[in-house]
Design a protein around this motif. Structure first.
Motif, PDB file in Angstrom:
ATOM      1  N   TYR A  11      20.130   6.399  10.198  1.00 23.04           N
ATOM      2  CA  TYR A  11      21.420   6.978  10.553  1.00 23.04           C
ATOM      3  C   TYR A  11      21.445   7.605  11.934  1.00 23.04           C
ATOM      4  CZ  TYR A  11      22.857   5.613   6.129  1.00 23.04           C
ATOM      5  OH  TYR A  11      23.168   4.818   5.077  1.00 23.04           O
ATOM      6  N   ILE A  12      20.320   7.627  12.605  1.00 20.41           N
ATOM      7  CA  ILE A  12      20.380   8.080  13.985  1.00 20.41           C
ATOM      8  C   ILE A  12      20.372   6.874  14.918  1.00 20.41           C
ATOM      9  CG2 ILE A  12      19.511  10.416  13.693  1.00 20.41           C
ATOM     10  CD1 ILE A  12      16.741   9.421  14.337  1.00 20.41           C
ATOM     11  N   ALA A  13      20.445   5.685  14.310  1.00 22.89           N
ATOM     12  CA  ALA A  13      20.491   4.467  15.114  1.00 22.89           C
ATOM     13  C   ALA A  13      21.912   4.248  15.622  1.00 22.89           C
ATOM     14  CB  ALA A  13      20.061   3.281  14.262  1.00 22.89           C
ATOM     15  N   PRO A  14      22.051   3.513  16.751  1.00 27.42           N
ATOM     16  CA  PRO A  14      23.388   3.188  17.230  1.00 27.42           C
ATOM     17  C   PRO A  14      24.138   2.447  16.135  1.00 27.42           C
ATOM     18  CG  PRO A  14      21.695   2.443  18.775  1.00 27.42           C
ATOM     19  CD  PRO A  14      20.994   2.930  17.554  1.00 27.42           C
ATOM     20  N   GLY A  15      25.431   2.718  16.029  1.00 32.72           N
ATOM     21  CA  GLY A  15      26.219   2.029  15.014  1.00 32.72           C
ATOM     22  C   GLY A  15      26.269   2.788  13.710  1.00 32.72           C
ATOM     23  N   ALA A  16      25.588   3.933  13.648  1.00 34.55           N
ATOM     24  CA  ALA A  16      25.631   4.726  12.425  1.00 34.55           C
ATOM     25  C   ALA A  16      27.044   5.278  12.227  1.00 34.55           C
ATOM     26  CB  ALA A  16      24.637   5.879  12.529  1.00 34.55           C
ATOM     27  N   PRO A  17      27.442   5.483  10.969  1.00 34.28           N
ATOM     28  CA  PRO A  17      28.790   6.006  10.746  1.00 34.28           C
ATOM     29  C   PRO A  17      28.877   7.431  11.253  1.00 34.28           C
ATOM     30  CG  PRO A  17      27.545   6.011   8.711  1.00 34.28           C
ATOM     31  CD  PRO A  17      26.687   5.331   9.726  1.00 34.28           C
ATOM     32  N   LYS A  18      30.038   7.823  11.723  1.00 34.81           N
ATOM     33  CA  LYS A  18      30.179   9.199  12.201  1.00 34.81           C
ATOM     34  C   LYS A  18      30.264  10.122  10.983  1.00 34.81           C
ATOM     35  CE  LYS A  18      32.162   8.503  16.714  1.00 34.81           C
ATOM     36  NZ  LYS A  18      32.037   7.054  16.731  1.00 34.81           N
ATOM     37  N   VAL A  19      29.497  11.206  11.033  1.00 32.74           N
ATOM     38  CA  VAL A  19      29.470  12.118   9.897  1.00 32.74           C
ATOM     39  C   VAL A  19      30.604  13.117  10.043  1.00 32.74           C
ATOM     40  CG1 VAL A  19      28.040  13.727   8.598  1.00 32.74           C
ATOM     41  CG2 VAL A  19      27.001  11.796   9.741  1.00 32.74           C
ATOM     42  N   VAL A  20      31.782  12.697   9.645  1.00 32.50           N
ATOM     43  CA  VAL A  20      32.950  13.582   9.758  1.00 32.50           C
ATOM     44  C   VAL A  20      33.755  13.535   8.474  1.00 32.50           C
ATOM     45  CG1 VAL A  20      33.237  13.486  12.257  1.00 32.50           C
ATOM     46  CG2 VAL A  20      34.278  11.730  10.820  1.00 32.50           C
ATOM     47  N   LYS A  21      34.378  14.622   8.158  1.00 27.72           N
ATOM     48  CA  LYS A  21      35.297  14.650   7.018  1.00 27.72           C
ATOM     49  C   LYS A  21      36.675  14.308   7.529  1.00 27.72           C
ATOM     50  CE  LYS A  21      34.948  16.857   3.174  1.00 27.72           C
ATOM     51  NZ  LYS A  21      35.075  17.835   2.125  1.00 27.72           N
ATOM     52  N   ALA A  22      37.584  13.991   6.598  1.00 31.84           N
ATOM     53  CA  ALA A  22      38.979  13.821   6.987  1.00 31.84           C
ATOM     54  C   ALA A  22      39.367  15.091   7.714  1.00 31.84           C
ATOM     55  CB  ALA A  22      39.817  13.623   5.744  1.00 31.84           C
ATOM     56  N   GLY A  23      39.982  14.993   8.860  1.00 35.23           N
ATOM     57  CA  GLY A  23      40.244  16.178   9.665  1.00 35.23           C
ATOM     58  C   GLY A  23      39.210  16.320  10.761  1.00 35.23           C
ATOM     59  N   GLY A  24      38.179  15.562  10.699  1.00 33.19           N
ATOM     60  CA  GLY A  24      37.255  15.469  11.810  1.00 33.19           C
ATOM     61  C   GLY A  24      36.123  16.469  11.810  1.00 33.19           C
ATOM     62  N   VAL A  25      35.934  17.185  10.716  1.00 30.40           N
ATOM     63  CA  VAL A  25      34.879  18.201  10.710  1.00 30.40           C
ATOM     64  C   VAL A  25      33.737  17.767   9.809  1.00 30.40           C
ATOM     65  CG1 VAL A  25      34.356  20.635  10.318  1.00 30.40           C
ATOM     66  CG2 VAL A  25      36.658  19.943  11.011  1.00 30.40           C
ATOM     67  N   ASP A 320      34.002   2.469   3.005  1.00 35.54           N
ATOM     68  CA  ASP A 320      34.721   3.750   2.985  1.00 35.54           C
ATOM     69  C   ASP A 320      33.928   4.781   2.176  1.00 35.54           C
ATOM     70  OD1 ASP A 320      37.009   2.604   4.349  1.00 35.54           O
ATOM     71  OD2 ASP A 320      37.406   1.566   2.461  1.00 35.54           O
ATOM     72  N   ALA A 321      33.349   4.326   1.067  1.00 37.48           N
ATOM     73  CA  ALA A 321      32.526   5.235   0.242  1.00 37.48           C
ATOM     74  C   ALA A 321      31.304   5.689   1.035  1.00 37.48           C
ATOM     75  CB  ALA A 321      32.093   4.526  -1.038  1.00 37.48           C
ATOM     76  N   HIS A 322      30.741   4.755   1.796  1.00 39.42           N
ATOM     77  CA  HIS A 322      29.575   5.062   2.626  1.00 39.42           C
ATOM     78  C   HIS A 322      29.916   6.190   3.598  1.00 39.42           C
ATOM     79  CE1 HIS A 322      26.741   3.943   6.006  1.00 39.42           C
ATOM     80  NE2 HIS A 322      25.940   4.042   4.973  1.00 39.42           N
ATOM     81  N   ARG A 323      31.097   6.067   4.232  1.00 41.14           N
ATOM     82  CA  ARG A 323      31.532   7.070   5.210  1.00 41.14           C
ATOM     83  C   ARG A 323      31.799   8.403   4.505  1.00 41.14           C
ATOM     84  NH1 ARG A 323      35.587   4.174   7.254  1.00 41.14           N
ATOM     85  NH2 ARG A 323      34.232   2.838   8.453  1.00 41.14           N
ATOM     86  N   HIS A 324      32.452   8.319   3.353  1.00 43.00           N
ATOM     87  CA  HIS A 324      32.767   9.535   2.602  1.00 43.00           C
ATOM     88  C   HIS A 324      31.482  10.267   2.190  1.00 43.00           C
ATOM     89  CE1 HIS A 324      34.479  12.085  -0.599  1.00 43.00           C
ATOM     90  NE2 HIS A 324      33.383  11.739  -1.259  1.00 43.00           N
ATOM     91  N   LEU A 325      30.527   9.517   1.666  1.00 44.80           N
ATOM     92  CA  LEU A 325      29.262  10.137   1.228  1.00 44.80           C
ATOM     93  C   LEU A 325      28.533  10.763   2.420  1.00 44.80           C
ATOM     94  CD1 LEU A 325      28.102   7.336  -1.250  1.00 44.80           C
ATOM     95  CD2 LEU A 325      28.710   9.675  -1.906  1.00 44.80           C
ATOM     96  N   ALA A 326      28.545  10.050   3.538  1.00 39.42           N
ATOM     97  CA  ALA A 326      27.873  10.580   4.739  1.00 39.42           C
ATOM     98  C   ALA A 326      28.528  11.880   5.192  1.00 39.42           C
ATOM     99  CB  ALA A 326      27.899   9.538   5.852  1.00 39.42           C
ATOM    100  N   ALA A 327      29.864  11.956   5.021  1.00 37.26           N
ATOM    101  CA  ALA A 327      30.576  13.190   5.400  1.00 37.26           C
ATOM    102  C   ALA A 327      30.164  14.351   4.508  1.00 37.26           C
ATOM    103  CB  ALA A 327      32.081  12.960   5.320  1.00 37.26           C
TER     104      ALA A 327
END
Ligand code: PLP
Length: 367
Positions: A11-25, A320-327
């Motif tokens: 997850y520190i590799a390029p292309g990793a999903p951004k670890v943000v919640k809805a609202g950007g935090v 989408d689940a991947h992004r949500h879990l990462a957040a």
């Protein structure tokens, strides 16, 4: 039990999903839960830490370049000739060495469609051509592998159980593959997850080596034995192959603490029994809990599960689940690079860790 505050390396590799919640935090107050790299959540035998500490008092001394005590201990545990064992800095290194010994540009390396990602990486490293044989669904298909063998094929690699699918083929199928391969092809049976399979029709493949000069089996201490951070794996194969691999590997490739730790781990096979039982228990509950979302587990056996997300709701896809879990600081493995876009691969940790995934997915599917 162990916890880690490290983010998984992928997850520190390029292309990793951004670890943000809805609202950007980013939800950084939650502890990081790494279920992306199939480590054991159940730690290692206490004998391991003690052995490492003892060896740590002599960092000025080189490790045994032949890993003699470790090979003897492996030989004793599994009933194998220690001279037919080579040890590596993880089984990754053993598999890498096999490719470097046998494959050159123009040669072909054959593996299953959804075979472990290290296999195409070996092709990039050696310049060999990757050839993928279609699976039987998500499972290795022996007939398709055999049909894809050519004069240029040098290696056939089968991870059993496979990663990311977790599927496996029975011993009889692996034997059929070995028996029908021409003698110029080396069969590599990567049994990294074999400790998790509790099926009488399955074996780790060690019995396939005797009497054959073109079969090698690789095993690891990284999964059920809980030594991922020490980096210890091994290969068992015919004498000529082992001697070539010993020339190919670096001298002192398994460091002194790793050798001592692995020898100690082998003294405590009950630890692996505990890990298998706890993983089974957590996996069964996790798979049942996932059904409430229409998320379906691929049948298999390993310390991870490949799960398919429903495809009707375009806002609730696997990605989408991947992004949500990462957040929520939960890291799992997405599978676009395998062409399995609708799937996530999730390490089966403790029941509490799996429950945290379920609770997070409840928020995901309710939103
Ligand atoms: C199928 C498979 N083989 C081999 C490995 C390499 O493991 P290690 O180098 O830690 O022994 C892994 C690691 O995840 C794997 O999934």
């Amino acid at each position: 039990m162990t916890t880690s505050n490290q983010k998984p390396f992928s997850y520190i590799a390029p292309g990793a999903p951004k670890v943000v919640k809805a609202g950007g935090v980013a939800n950084l107050d939650l502890p990081i839960l790494n279920l992306a790299t199939n480590e054991s959540s159940f730690g290692a035998s206490p004998l391991v830490e003690q052995a490492i500490k003892e060896r740590a008092s002599q960092p000025n001394r080189y490790p045994d370049p032949a890993s003699t005590d470790l090979r003897n201990a492996i030989g004793e545990t599994f009933g194998l000739d220690p001279d037919l064992i080579t040890c590596g800095n993880g089984s990754e290194e053993v598999i890498d060495g096999i490719a470097r010994v046998y494959a050159r540009p123009g040669d072909e390396i054959l593996f299953s469609e959804y075979g472990f990602l290290q296999f195409p990486i070996l092709c990039w490293r050696t310049g060999a051509t990757p050839v993928k044989a279609a699976g039987d669904g998500l499972k290795t298909d022996v007939d398709n592998l055999l049909a894809a063998v050519t004069e240029k094929t040098k290696l056939v690699l089968v991870a059993n159980p496979d990663n990311p699918t977790g599927t496996y083929i029975p011993a009889a199928e692996m034997k059929r593959l070995r028996d029908n391969l021409p003698s110029h092809v080396v069969l590599v049976v990567d049994s990294a997850y074999c400790e998790y399979v509790d099926d009488p029709a399955f074996t780790d493949g060690l019995e396939l080596v005797a009497g054959h000069d073109n079969v090698i089996v690789t095993r690891t201490f990284s999964k059920a034995w809980g030594l991922a951070g020490l980096r210890v794996g091994w290969g068992y194969g015919p004498a000529e192959m082992i001697s070539a691999l010993n020339l190919m590997r670096g001298i002192g490739n398994v460091n002194a603490m790793a050798q001592a730790g692995a020898v100690a781990a082998l003294k405590d096979p009950a630890h692996v029994d505990m890990v298998r039982a706890k993983t089974d228990e957590a996996r069964n509950k996790f798979e049942a809990d996932l059904k409430q979302f229409g998320v379906v587990a691929v049948p298999g056996a390993a310390n991870f599960v490949l799960v398919k997300f429903p495809t009707e709701d375009t806002n609730r896809r696997a990605i989408d689940a991947h992004r949500h879990l990462a957040a929520e600081n939960i890291y799992v493995r997405s599978n676009e690079d395998y062409g399995l876009d609708d799937y996530l691969r999730i390490t089966v940790g403790t029941i509490e860790e799996c429950d945290r995934v379920i609770e997070s997915l409840q928020r995901f599917f309710a939103a």
